[in-house]
Design a protein around this motif. Structure first.
Motif, mmCIF file in Angstrom:
data_model
loop_
_atom_site.group_PDB
_atom_site.id
_atom_site.type_symbol
_atom_site.label_atom_id
_atom_site.label_comp_id
_atom_site.label_asym_id
_atom_site.label_seq_id
_atom_site.Cartn_x
_atom_site.Cartn_y
_atom_site.Cartn_z
ATOM 1 N N GLN A 284 0.823 -1.209 0.000
ATOM 2 C CA GLN A 284 0.000 0.000 0.000
ATOM 3 C C GLN A 284 0.853 1.254 0.000
ATOM 4 N N TYR A 295 -1.986 -4.272 1.715
ATOM 5 C CA TYR A 295 -3.435 -4.353 1.606
ATOM 6 C C TYR A 295 -3.983 -5.664 2.171
ATOM 7 N N TYR A 369 -9.473 -2.203 -3.824
ATOM 8 C CA TYR A 369 -8.303 -2.240 -2.954
ATOM 9 C C TYR A 369 -8.049 -3.662 -2.446
#
Length: 394
Positions: A284, A295, A369
């Motif tokens: 991330q 993540y 994400y």
């Protein structure tokens, strides 16, 4: 003021079991009016939408409820949209499900960090009951689940594992909400409002053929990195090979620590190996103490393998074509596509080729994400459901 994006012939068909509308109008009221004008019809069962986090979310919630609140309505914010013309930004993509082909219901989960097995059982029992009572096909073999989670909650693994234990073999996919790569606030939508630290669990029963899929284009490179110190709660790796994590990773990819960026992370991912499969652990960002935030879940002692890219679009096309051979052409592929894949395509100048593939294969959804597939939290994958055009013989 931007005009609404055009609706293609596929989406405009009055007989289509799925209707799709997309708008880039920035005024929430006008955008909601446009979506309603394209989606509302007497057989509408429910609407699933994906929207840019650039919208005024409270105003958008009010507008959506005013114009589409009479049907089941859920969705999430994105790191980019997959619309009628491929990759988009700053828009809303909405899918309307016809109750002659689909039965759907959802539940909103609050306080993800307190989600228990009892909560999961209660929710899935309610969703199962709805599909049995109103379903257009038998439950077994004709039902799948989709999850949408706050992409910055760091609760995906716990929630997905808990849900999977009670889904009784129902195929499952989903994605973690984004916020246009700002990393400041991601939201899911349900019960008339946008929520953080929350999730939507959607269950769909259908008479159409479908298949849940997940694929990635990354191959092992060979180099290994051992996580010698980690803060699992915050998904941070403090040390790799007993060196500051960012420093060791920068050495591996051949650039200064100061040059590390999402574009570098997209080109040089890391993965863990479980049995014979590799699962990407996407980075991330870099922190001031030279730790790396991820993540997905990380912990001390895991071994990470450096990965390299194969042909992203060829990998996805081959995966889809294999399903087409089994099920025939797609009515729609509802996809959760990692935003790092999008960054990789943009860096390589492959947006036109990606746009053509996504349009041709009827891929709709959002950039995430993190992706979900059958209880696993994944990174840098395309995960989704292929929905065929032909009905089953029931």
């Amino acid at each position: 003021m931007p005009m609404p994006l055009a609706v293609s012939e596929m989406e405009a068909s009055q007989d289509a079991p799925l209707r799709v509308a997309q708008s880039a109008i920035r005024d929430p009221e006008l955008a909601a009016q446009y979506l309603a004008s394209q989606l509302l019809h007497p057989y509408l069962e429910g609407v699933l939408f994906f929207c840019s986090a650039e919208y005024d979310l409270p105003a958008l919630a009010t507008a959506l409820e005013a114009h589409l609140g009479g049907v089941r309505l859920c969705g999430c914010t994105t790191a980019g949209e997959l619309g009628v013309d491929g990759y988009s930004r700053g828009s809303i993509v909405a899918l309307g499900f016809d109750h002659r082909a689909f039965t759907l219901d959802y539940r909103l989960v609050h306080e993800l960090d307190r989600f228990t097995l009892v909560d999961a059982q209660r929710i899935t029992d309610q969703l199962f009951d709805h599909c049995v009572r109103y379903g257009v096909a038998p439950l077994k073999g004709h039902t799948f689940a989709m999850t949408l989670l706050d992409g910055l909650s760091a609760c995906e693994e716990q929630v997905l594992l808990t849900l999977t234990s009670v889904l009784a073999g129902i195929p499952h996919f989903g994605g973690s909400a984004g916020d246009d790569n700002r990393l400041t606030g991601t939201h899911v939508y349900g019960e008339g409002a946008f929520h953080s630290q929350a999730a939507v669990v959607l269950m769909i029963n259908t008479a159409l053929d479908f298949e849940v899929l997940s694929t990635h284009h990354l191959r092992p490179r060979g180099e290994k990195l051992v996580v010698t110190a980690a803060d699992s709660e915050r998904r941070r790796v403090l040390e790799l090979n007993a060196e500051p994590a960012a420093q060791e990773y920068a050495r591996l990819v051949g650039c200064p620590v100061e040059a590390l960026s999402p574009e570098v992370f997209a080109r040089h991912p890391l993965a863990v190996k479980l049995h014979d499969k590799t699962y990407v652990r996407a980075i991330q960002g870099v922190n001031r103490d030279l730790s790396l935030s991820f993540y997905c879940a990380v912990e001390t002692g895991i071994v990470m393998t450096a990965m390299q890219s194969a042909d992203l679009l060829e990998d996805l096309a081959c995966e889809i074509e294999a399903i087409v051979e089994r099920l025939g052409p797609a009515e729609c592929i509802l996809g959760c596509d990692c935003f790092l894949r999008r960054l990789e395509l943009e860096q390589a100048g492959l947006q036109p080729a990606a746009r053509e593939l996504y349009r041709r294969q009827r891929i709709l959804g959002f950039n995430t994400y993190g992706e979900h597939c059958n209880g696993l939290h994944l990174n840098q994958t395309f995960s989704g459901v292929f929905i065929g055009r032909s009905r089953r013989d029931l």
